[in-house]
Design a protein around this motif. Structure first.
Motif, PDB file in Angstrom:
ATOM      1  N   ARG A  30       0.832  -1.213   0.000  1.00 52.29           N
ATOM      2  CA  ARG A  30       0.000   0.000   0.000  1.00 52.29           C
ATOM      3  C   ARG A  30       0.863   1.258   0.000  1.00 52.29           C
ATOM      4  NH1 ARG A  30      -2.579   1.695   5.379  1.00 52.29           N
ATOM      5  NH2 ARG A  30      -0.376   2.229   5.616  1.00 52.29           N
ATOM      6  N   ASP A  31       1.892   1.269   0.837  1.00 52.65           N
ATOM      7  CA  ASP A  31       2.757   2.446   0.925  1.00 52.65           C
ATOM      8  C   ASP A  31       3.557   2.664  -0.353  1.00 52.65           C
ATOM      9  OD1 ASP A  31       1.709   2.879   3.429  1.00 52.65           O
ATOM     10  OD2 ASP A  31       3.464   2.107   4.509  1.00 52.65           O
ATOM     11  N   ILE A  32       3.953   1.594  -1.026  1.00 54.44           N
ATOM     12  CA  ILE A  32       4.641   1.716  -2.313  1.00 54.44           C
ATOM     13  C   ILE A  32       3.709   2.353  -3.339  1.00 54.44           C
ATOM     14  CG2 ILE A  32       5.536   0.386  -4.283  1.00 54.44           C
ATOM     15  CD1 ILE A  32       6.688  -1.595  -2.163  1.00 54.44           C
ATOM     16  N   VAL A  33       2.476   1.860  -3.390  1.00 56.58           N
ATOM     17  CA  VAL A  33       1.500   2.410  -4.344  1.00 56.58           C
ATOM     18  C   VAL A  33       1.213   3.875  -4.006  1.00 56.58           C
ATOM     19  CG1 VAL A  33      -0.867   2.228  -5.205  1.00 56.58           C
ATOM     20  CG2 VAL A  33       0.524   0.166  -4.898  1.00 56.58           C
ATOM     21  N   ARG A  34       1.055   4.192  -2.732  1.00 59.07           N
ATOM     22  CA  ARG A  34       0.837   5.595  -2.333  1.00 59.07           C
ATOM     23  C   ARG A  34       1.974   6.486  -2.814  1.00 59.07           C
ATOM     24  NH1 ARG A  34      -1.509   5.244   3.893  1.00 59.07           N
ATOM     25  NH2 ARG A  34      -3.672   4.893   3.255  1.00 59.07           N
ATOM     26  N   ALA A  35       3.196   6.051  -2.609  1.00 53.17           N
ATOM     27  CA  ALA A  35       4.353   6.854  -3.012  1.00 53.17           C
ATOM     28  C   ALA A  35       4.383   7.069  -4.530  1.00 53.17           C
ATOM     29  CB  ALA A  35       5.647   6.188  -2.538  1.00 53.17           C
ATOM     30  N   MET A  36       3.911   6.089  -5.274  1.00 51.33           N
ATOM     31  CA  MET A  36       3.961   6.177  -6.731  1.00 51.33           C
ATOM     32  C   MET A  36       2.853   7.021  -7.339  1.00 51.33           C
ATOM     33  SD  MET A  36       5.070   2.310  -7.781  1.00 51.33           S
ATOM     34  CE  MET A  36       5.402   2.668  -9.507  1.00 51.33           C
ATOM     35  N   ILE A  37       1.618   6.977  -6.761  1.00 49.58           N
ATOM     36  CA  ILE A  37       0.510   7.611  -7.476  1.00 49.58           C
ATOM     37  C   ILE A  37      -0.367   8.564  -6.662  1.00 49.58           C
ATOM     38  CG2 ILE A  37       0.377   5.757  -9.184  1.00 49.58           C
ATOM     39  CD1 ILE A  37      -2.137   4.724  -7.694  1.00 49.58           C
ATOM     40  N   LEU A  38      -0.280   8.577  -5.351  1.00 48.65           N
ATOM     41  CA  LEU A  38      -1.168   9.427  -4.561  1.00 48.65           C
ATOM     42  C   LEU A  38      -0.951  10.903  -4.895  1.00 48.65           C
ATOM     43  CD1 LEU A  38      -3.386   9.580  -2.422  1.00 48.65           C
ATOM     44  CD2 LEU A  38      -1.579   9.687  -0.682  1.00 48.65           C
ATOM     45  N   ASP A  39      -2.054  11.608  -5.128  1.00 48.60           N
ATOM     46  CA  ASP A  39      -2.054  13.032  -5.482  1.00 48.60           C
ATOM     47  C   ASP A  39      -1.375  13.317  -6.818  1.00 48.60           C
ATOM     48  OD1 ASP A  39      -3.467  13.799  -3.161  1.00 48.60           O
ATOM     49  OD2 ASP A  39      -1.607  13.858  -2.001  1.00 48.60           O
ATOM     50  N   LYS A  40      -1.302  12.309  -7.677  1.00 46.07           N
ATOM     51  CA  LYS A  40      -0.664  12.493  -8.984  1.00 46.07           C
ATOM     52  C   LYS A  40      -1.671  12.271 -10.104  1.00 46.07           C
ATOM     53  CE  LYS A  40       3.844  11.400  -7.240  1.00 46.07           C
ATOM     54  NZ  LYS A  40       4.865  10.408  -7.077  1.00 46.07           N
ATOM     55  N   GLU A  41      -1.380  12.909 -11.235  1.00 46.41           N
ATOM     56  CA  GLU A  41      -2.181  12.733 -12.435  1.00 46.41           C
ATOM     57  C   GLU A  41      -1.764  11.425 -13.108  1.00 46.41           C
ATOM     58  OE1 GLU A  41      -4.623  14.878 -13.378  1.00 46.41           O
ATOM     59  OE2 GLU A  41      -4.179  16.157 -11.651  1.00 46.41           O
ATOM     60  N   VAL A  42      -2.739  10.610 -13.463  1.00 39.90           N
ATOM     61  CA  VAL A  42      -2.489   9.318 -14.092  1.00 39.90           C
ATOM     62  C   VAL A  42      -3.443   9.145 -15.271  1.00 39.90           C
ATOM     63  CG1 VAL A  42      -1.728   8.271 -11.911  1.00 39.90           C
ATOM     64  CG2 VAL A  42      -4.119   8.062 -12.619  1.00 39.90           C
ATOM     65  N   GLU A  43      -3.209   8.093 -16.033  1.00 37.46           N
ATOM     66  CA  GLU A  43      -4.168   7.648 -17.039  1.00 37.46           C
ATOM     67  C   GLU A  43      -4.750   6.346 -16.542  1.00 37.46           C
ATOM     68  OE1 GLU A  43      -3.288   7.344 -21.248  1.00 37.46           O
ATOM     69  OE2 GLU A  43      -1.607   8.714 -20.927  1.00 37.46           O
ATOM     70  N   ILE A  44      -6.039   6.157 -16.772  1.00 31.13           N
ATOM     71  CA  ILE A  44      -6.637   4.877 -16.418  1.00 31.13           C
ATOM     72  C   ILE A  44      -7.332   4.284 -17.637  1.00 31.13           C
ATOM     73  CG2 ILE A  44      -6.902   5.370 -13.956  1.00 31.13           C
ATOM     74  CD1 ILE A  44      -9.864   5.929 -14.485  1.00 31.13           C
ATOM     75  N   ASP A  45      -7.205   2.992 -17.782  1.00 27.17           N
ATOM     76  CA  ASP A  45      -7.957   2.240 -18.771  1.00 27.17           C
ATOM     77  C   ASP A  45      -8.946   1.408 -17.984  1.00 27.17           C
ATOM     78  OD1 ASP A  45      -6.441   3.176 -20.933  1.00 27.17           O
ATOM     79  OD2 ASP A  45      -4.977   1.565 -20.717  1.00 27.17           O
ATOM     80  N   THR A  46     -10.234   1.602 -18.254  1.00 26.20           N
ATOM     81  CA  THR A  46     -11.253   0.827 -17.548  1.00 26.20           C
ATOM     82  C   THR A  46     -11.759  -0.283 -18.458  1.00 26.20           C
ATOM     83  OG1 THR A  46     -13.080   2.255 -18.239  1.00 26.20           O
ATOM     84  CG2 THR A  46     -11.978   2.802 -16.157  1.00 26.20           C
ATOM     85  N   TYR A  47     -12.257  -1.323 -17.843  1.00 30.06           N
ATOM     86  CA  TYR A  47     -12.747  -2.486 -18.560  1.00 30.06           C
ATOM     87  C   TYR A  47     -14.253  -2.584 -18.396  1.00 30.06           C
ATOM     88  CZ  TYR A  47      -7.865  -3.511 -18.859  1.00 30.06           C
ATOM     89  OH  TYR A  47      -6.526  -3.405 -19.129  1.00 30.06           O
ATOM     90  N   LYS A  48     -14.969  -2.523 -19.515  1.00 30.51           N
ATOM     91  CA  LYS A  48     -16.430  -2.684 -19.559  1.00 30.51           C
ATOM     92  C   LYS A  48     -17.173  -1.498 -18.980  1.00 30.51           C
ATOM     93  CE  LYS A  48     -16.088  -7.678 -19.130  1.00 30.51           C
ATOM     94  NZ  LYS A  48     -16.485  -8.846 -18.381  1.00 30.51           N
ATOM     95  N   ASP A  49     -16.476  -0.528 -18.385  1.00 23.07           N
ATOM     96  CA  ASP A  49     -17.106   0.633 -17.758  1.00 23.07           C
ATOM     97  C   ASP A  49     -18.291   0.249 -16.874  1.00 23.07           C
ATOM     98  OD1 ASP A  49     -15.443   2.701 -18.284  1.00 23.07           O
ATOM     99  OD2 ASP A  49     -16.848   3.842 -19.480  1.00 23.07           O
ATOM    100  N   LYS A  50     -18.141  -0.853 -16.151  1.00 29.03           N
ATOM    101  CA  LYS A  50     -19.149  -1.191 -15.155  1.00 29.03           C
ATOM    102  C   LYS A  50     -18.449  -1.644 -13.885  1.00 29.03           C
ATOM    103  CE  LYS A  50     -20.408  -5.891 -16.217  1.00 29.03           C
ATOM    104  NZ  LYS A  50     -21.426  -6.772 -16.734  1.00 29.03           N
ATOM    105  N   GLN A  51     -19.201  -1.619 -12.804  1.00 30.80           N
ATOM    106  CA  GLN A  51     -18.612  -1.900 -11.499  1.00 30.80           C
ATOM    107  C   GLN A  51     -18.566  -3.388 -11.203  1.00 30.80           C
ATOM    108  OE1 GLN A  51     -21.497   0.658  -9.648  1.00 30.80           O
ATOM    109  NE2 GLN A  51     -19.911   2.130  -9.102  1.00 30.80           N
ATOM    110  N   GLY A  52     -17.528  -3.759 -10.428  1.00 37.00           N
ATOM    111  CA  GLY A  52     -17.401  -5.128  -9.962  1.00 37.00           C
ATOM    112  C   GLY A  52     -18.279  -5.364  -8.746  1.00 37.00           C
ATOM    113  N   LYS A  53     -18.104  -6.510  -8.110  1.00 37.57           N
ATOM    114  CA  LYS A  53     -19.004  -6.899  -7.022  1.00 37.57           C
ATOM    115  C   LYS A  53     -18.927  -6.000  -5.794  1.00 37.57           C
ATOM    116  CE  LYS A  53     -15.986 -10.456  -5.044  1.00 37.57           C
ATOM    117  NZ  LYS A  53     -15.891 -11.840  -4.635  1.00 37.57           N
ATOM    118  N   PHE A  54     -17.843  -5.249  -5.616  1.00 35.75           N
ATOM    119  CA  PHE A  54     -17.731  -4.337  -4.477  1.00 35.75           C
ATOM    120  C   PHE A  54     -17.922  -2.886  -4.889  1.00 35.75           C
ATOM    121  CE2 PHE A  54     -15.225  -8.055  -3.048  1.00 35.75           C
ATOM    122  CZ  PHE A  54     -16.001  -8.386  -1.948  1.00 35.75           C
ATOM    123  N   GLY A  55     -18.516  -2.653  -6.067  1.00 38.40           N
ATOM    124  CA  GLY A  55     -18.803  -1.294  -6.506  1.00 38.40           C
ATOM    125  C   GLY A  55     -17.613  -0.542  -7.057  1.00 38.40           C
ATOM    126  N   ARG A  56     -16.552  -1.250  -7.396  1.00 38.41           N
ATOM    127  CA  ARG A  56     -15.347  -0.606  -7.924  1.00 38.41           C
ATOM    128  C   ARG A  56     -15.252  -0.875  -9.430  1.00 38.41           C
ATOM    129  NH1 ARG A  56     -11.427  -3.718  -3.911  1.00 38.41           N
ATOM    130  NH2 ARG A  56     -12.648  -5.347  -4.884  1.00 38.41           N
TER     131      ARG A  56
END
Length: 108
Positions: free
Chosen positions: A55-81
């Motif tokens: 978690r801390d590695i991911v935070r250091a890499m992307i938190l508060d940063k501009e990113v690109e995301i590729d989404t799949y199917k543009d619908k939510q999974g079982k936990f609403g994500r």
């Protein structure tokens, strides 16, 4: 697959983040994202110590940063994500986590 620009505003664990997604035409939406195709250690149970490290590695890499995301199917999974691949400065974060031993490949 759909591509968006986003700012990561929270990192829950190694494979779950919250992003402010730019939908275009000055429209933004806050969305929970599940990193597609990978699984990282959990923050509970026996995996907790490793889960906190990832978690801390991911935070250091992307938190508060501009990113690109590729989404799949543009619908939510079982936990609403939404399922997404995150790219920062051309680096595929999902694949980087697997390549560096912080995640395993996960096929839903």
């Amino acid at each position: 697959m759909y591509n968006y620009k986003a700012k990561i505003i929270a990192v829950y664990d190694g494979d779950t983040v919250t992003a402010q997604v730019d939908l275009g035409f000055l429209h933004f939406q806050i969305m929970k994202l599940r990193l597609y195709g990978i699984d990282t250690p959990e923050l509970r149970g026996e995996e907790r110590e490793q889960g906190l490290i990832v978690r801390d590695i991911v935070r250091a890499m992307i938190l508060d940063k501009e990113v690109e995301i590729d989404t799949y199917k543009d619908k939510q999974g079982k936990f609403g994500r939404y399922l997404a691949t995150i790219k920062i400065d051309g680096l595929d974060l999902n694949q980087w986590l697997v390549d560096n031993g912080h995640a395993t490949v996960y096929v839903p």
